[in-house]
Design an enzyme around this catalytic site. Structure first.
Site, PDB file in Angstrom:
ATOM      1  N   ILE A  93       0.689  -0.837   0.253  1.00 49.43           N
ATOM      2  CA  ILE A  93      -0.365   0.288  -0.148  1.00 49.43           C
ATOM      3  C   ILE A  93       0.720   1.051   0.506  1.00 49.43           C
ATOM      4  O   ILE A  93       1.988   1.517   0.787  1.00 49.43           O
ATOM      5  CB  ILE A  93      -1.096   0.056   1.353  1.00 49.43           C
ATOM      6  CG1 ILE A  93      -1.685  -1.173   1.155  1.00 49.43           C
ATOM      7  CG2 ILE A  93      -2.384   1.856   1.492  1.00 49.43           C
ATOM      8  CD1 ILE A  93      -2.435  -1.210   0.160  1.00 49.43           C
ATOM      9  N   ASP A 100       8.336  -0.364 -13.494  1.00 50.55           N
ATOM     10  CA  ASP A 100       7.482  -1.904 -13.112  1.00 50.55           C
ATOM     11  C   ASP A 100       6.544  -1.357 -14.071  1.00 50.55           C
ATOM     12  O   ASP A 100       6.383  -2.647 -15.140  1.00 50.55           O
ATOM     13  CB  ASP A 100       6.920  -1.378 -12.073  1.00 50.55           C
ATOM     14  CG  ASP A 100       7.791  -1.191 -10.486  1.00 50.55           C
ATOM     15  OD1 ASP A 100       8.739  -2.203 -10.631  1.00 50.55           O
ATOM     16  OD2 ASP A 100       7.489  -0.937  -9.743  1.00 50.55           O
TER      17      ASP A 100
END
Length: 279
Positions: A13, A237
């Site tokens: 998170i 990513d």
């Protein structure tokens, strides 16, 4: 035949605030309102591979908490297979504290939580059972070192193609690196790899705005105007996920690099590591 992309890695998170500039040691600055978004290099890469059209499975751990349940639902809604996204009742979902400056550059501190779960051996054993030579396995380094090493050994023994994003950088044993198809690094990580006296069978290097290369000269990618760069947090990513999606679909090196760079260029244009990622 197109294979799957199996991402073995982290879920966090992300708690994000924006500042005009990064604080100096001991300095306190006032940032923007805190935003909670989906992150973690593993899940970021899984989401990117899914957006690029791959059949994706996420292997990892979340806590038995609201954040973990929300993340599981998010990935499932995106179409990612979450059968091997395991809930660890003893640890919270991983958390990353992220500060982004006015130029879109970030600083990150990670509290690993369930990413360091004691349940990894069982989870990994299940993940390795179904691998085929058509599959591409993608790893990063936000899970325990020994898990990554065992995953590489097991996946290559099953005949799958294995790539590892050496971020954040930590050295792996040379005998483990020798098994992978390629490592994915930025310029700084490439230098760290060399300084550690390690070498990979093949190296994919990202050079930011200058492009990316696979064992050779950089291949240029899309140019993003400076005024459109909002947040660089998830660019690497996005690159990794889309590149592996292309490889799983049968792309050659150049086409895979192009797919990765297109995804990375898109990623810097939105806040957070994934688009529309508020949890």
């Amino acid at each position: 035949m197109s294979g799957r992309v199996i991402v073995i890695g982290s879920l966090n998170i992300d708690l994000v605030t924006q500042v005009e500039r990064h604080p100096k040691p001991g300095e306190t600055l006032t940032g923007s309102d805190l935003v909670r978004v989906a992150g973690g290099k593993g899940a970021n890469q899984a989401a990117a591979a899914q957006r690029a059209g791959a059949n994706v499975a996420m292997v990892g751990h979340v806590g038995d908490d609201e954040g973990g349940r929300a993340y599981r639902s998010r990935l499932a809604d995106l179409g990612v297979d979450v059968d091997l996204l395991v809930t660890d009742e003893t640890r919270p979902t991983g958390t990353a504290l992220i500060v982004v400056d006015a130029q879109g550059e970030n600083s990150i501190v990670i509290a690993p939580g369930a990413n360091a779960s004691d349940r990894w051996p069982d989870t990994l054993a299940q993940a390795l059972e179904g691998l085929t030579p058509d599959d591409v396995v993608l790893l990063q380094q936000e899970i325990p070192h020994e898990v990554s090493a065992d995953a590489i050994r097991g996946a290559t023994a099953a005949g799958a193609r294995v790539l590892i994003n050496l971020a954040p950088f930590a050295p792996l044993e040379q005998e483990v690196l020798d098994l992978v198809e390629a490592v994915i690094v930025n310029e700084h990580e490439a230098q760290q790899l060399a300084e550690a006296g390690l070498h990979a069978p093949s190296t994919i290097t990202t050079f930011g705005a200058k492009g990316a290369g696979w064992d050779g000269e950089p291949r240029s990618g899309p140019k993003v105007p400076a005024d459109q760069v909002i947040d660089t947090t998830g660019a690497g990513d996005a690159f990794c996920g889309a590149l592996c999606a292309a490889l799983a679909a049968g792309a050659d090196h150049d086409a895979a690099l192009d797919a990765g760079q297109e995804s990375g260029a898109t990623a810097v244009r939105h806040a957070g590591a994934q688009p529309d990622a508020t949890l």
